[in-house]
Design an enzyme around this catalytic site. Structure first.
Site, PDB file in Angstrom:
ATOM      1  N   ARG A   1       1.094   0.607   5.645  1.00 14.17           N
ATOM      2  CA  ARG A   1       0.901   0.000   4.327  1.00 14.17           C
ATOM      3  C   ARG A   1       2.076  -0.916   4.002  1.00 14.17           C
ATOM      4  O   ARG A   1       3.106  -0.465   3.506  1.00 14.17           O
ATOM      5  CB  ARG A   1       0.775   1.085   3.253  1.00 14.17           C
TER       6      ARG A   1
ATOM      7  N   ASP B   1       4.475  -3.577   2.171  1.00 15.06           N
ATOM      8  CA  ASP B   1       4.829  -3.809   0.772  1.00 15.06           C
ATOM      9  C   ASP B   1       4.450  -5.223   0.344  1.00 15.06           C
ATOM     10  O   ASP B   1       4.127  -6.080   1.164  1.00 15.06           O
ATOM     11  CB  ASP B   1       6.330  -3.605   0.563  1.00 15.06           C
TER      12      ASP B   1
ATOM     13  N   TYR C   1       8.156  -4.300  14.198  1.00 12.37           N
ATOM     14  CA  TYR C   1       8.371  -5.322  13.173  1.00 12.37           C
ATOM     15  C   TYR C   1       9.388  -6.341  13.658  1.00 12.37           C
ATOM     16  O   TYR C   1      10.259  -6.040  14.482  1.00 12.37           O
ATOM     17  CB  TYR C   1       8.909  -4.693  11.891  1.00 12.37           C
TER      18      TYR C   1
ATOM     19  N   ARG D   1      13.571  -2.786   6.038  1.00 12.24           N
ATOM     20  CA  ARG D   1      14.347  -3.756   5.250  1.00 12.24           C
ATOM     21  C   ARG D   1      15.726  -3.222   4.889  1.00 12.24           C
ATOM     22  O   ARG D   1      16.678  -3.983   4.734  1.00 12.24           O
ATOM     23  CB  ARG D   1      13.569  -4.162   4.005  1.00 12.24           C
TER      24      ARG D   1
END
Length: 269
Positions: A51, A53, A114, A202
């Protein structure tokens, strides 16, 4: 009768309030679900691998959904083209195929990868890449970035880098964390793990950027792994630099259920 289909999805997250459906907000799942219901009628169980952001992009997102078998047999071969005509231009389904009922886009996943893009060019991000590249105001040193990243590889409690969810484990196994500088000068962080907790990627990037520009020592991010709570001094890097690029699954259908059962277990070090 229903059939489970896997969808490989790409999207520009700039104008979405994340993946998950939210009342009165534009989300990736909301757009996709609306079009799927238009094509298939009733659909069930739209489930995503990760999911993302608000503002986060994807080139390799994966989800599954159960659709009526008779409708799949009627339009399955033309589904990608139909979706392209109905979905908005900032989300695309790249592939669609029937999968075993044991396939679970979230729990069957072996790893998620990522990439985070940063430019330290004095002029900032190229106008054509401003949506997926963070402009950093200080010069970044590649060796320092990689030194900081190295200590974060392995299975650790990443509580210092996660926004806490009640009763959720923050133990994760990071299999890759490194940086490169591409020919165009942009710096790209690649991070891969079996799973991530909320804001983890992040936060890792934010800690490493503080090392890369000289404000912190290379060993500092690694020292935070001893924390049992969120480290307030770690700045969460902005969402728009982050892209989900790949989700990996077991190579054979027989391993799907086994992997899903293993993923559901609460982890301890």
């Amino acid at each position: 009768m229903s059939v489970r289909i896997r969808l490989d999805v790409s999207y520009d997250g700039t104008d979405f309030s994340g993946w998950a459906v939210q009342p009165s907000r534009r989300t990736v799942a909301g757009e996709l679900l609306g079009v799927l219901e238009r094509l298939f009628g009733a659909v069930e169980g739209l489930t995503v691998a990760g999911r993302t952001d608000a503002g986060v992009h994807a080139t390799g997102q994966v989800c599954h959904v159960d659709v009526p078998q008779e409708r799949w047999e009627a339009i399955g071969a033309a589904l990608i083209r139909k979706l392209a005509g109905l979905l908005p231009p900032d989300v695309r389904v790249l592939a669609a195929r029937a999968v075993p009922s044991e396939f679970d886009a979230r729990f069957s996943a072996l790893a998620r990868r990522y990439e985070y893009r940063v430019t330290d060019a004095p002029h900032g991000a190229d106008p054509l890449r401003r949506r997926d590249t963070l402009a950093w105001p200080r010069p970044l040193d590649l060796d320092r970035l990689n030194a900081a990243a190295e200590a974060l590889v392995g299975e650790h409690d990443f509580a210092a880098f996660c926004r806490r969810k009640e009763h959720a484990s923050t133990i994760r196994a990071v299999s890759r964390m490194d940086w490169r500088r591409d020919p165009d000068g942009r710096l790209v962080a690649t991070v891969e793990a079996d799973a991530f907790c909320w804001s983890m990627v992040r936060s890792l990037v934010g800690a490493e950027l503080a090392v890369g520009d000289g404000r912190r020592d290379p060993g500092w991010p690694g020292t935070l792994l001893t924390r049992t709570a969120r480290a307030d001094e770690v700045v969460v890097a902005p969402a728009h630099g982050l892209t989900l690029v790949e989700v990996a699954y077991p190579p054979t259908p027989g391993l799907l259920r086994e992997r899903a059962e293993l993923t559901r277990r609460r982890r301890d070090l």
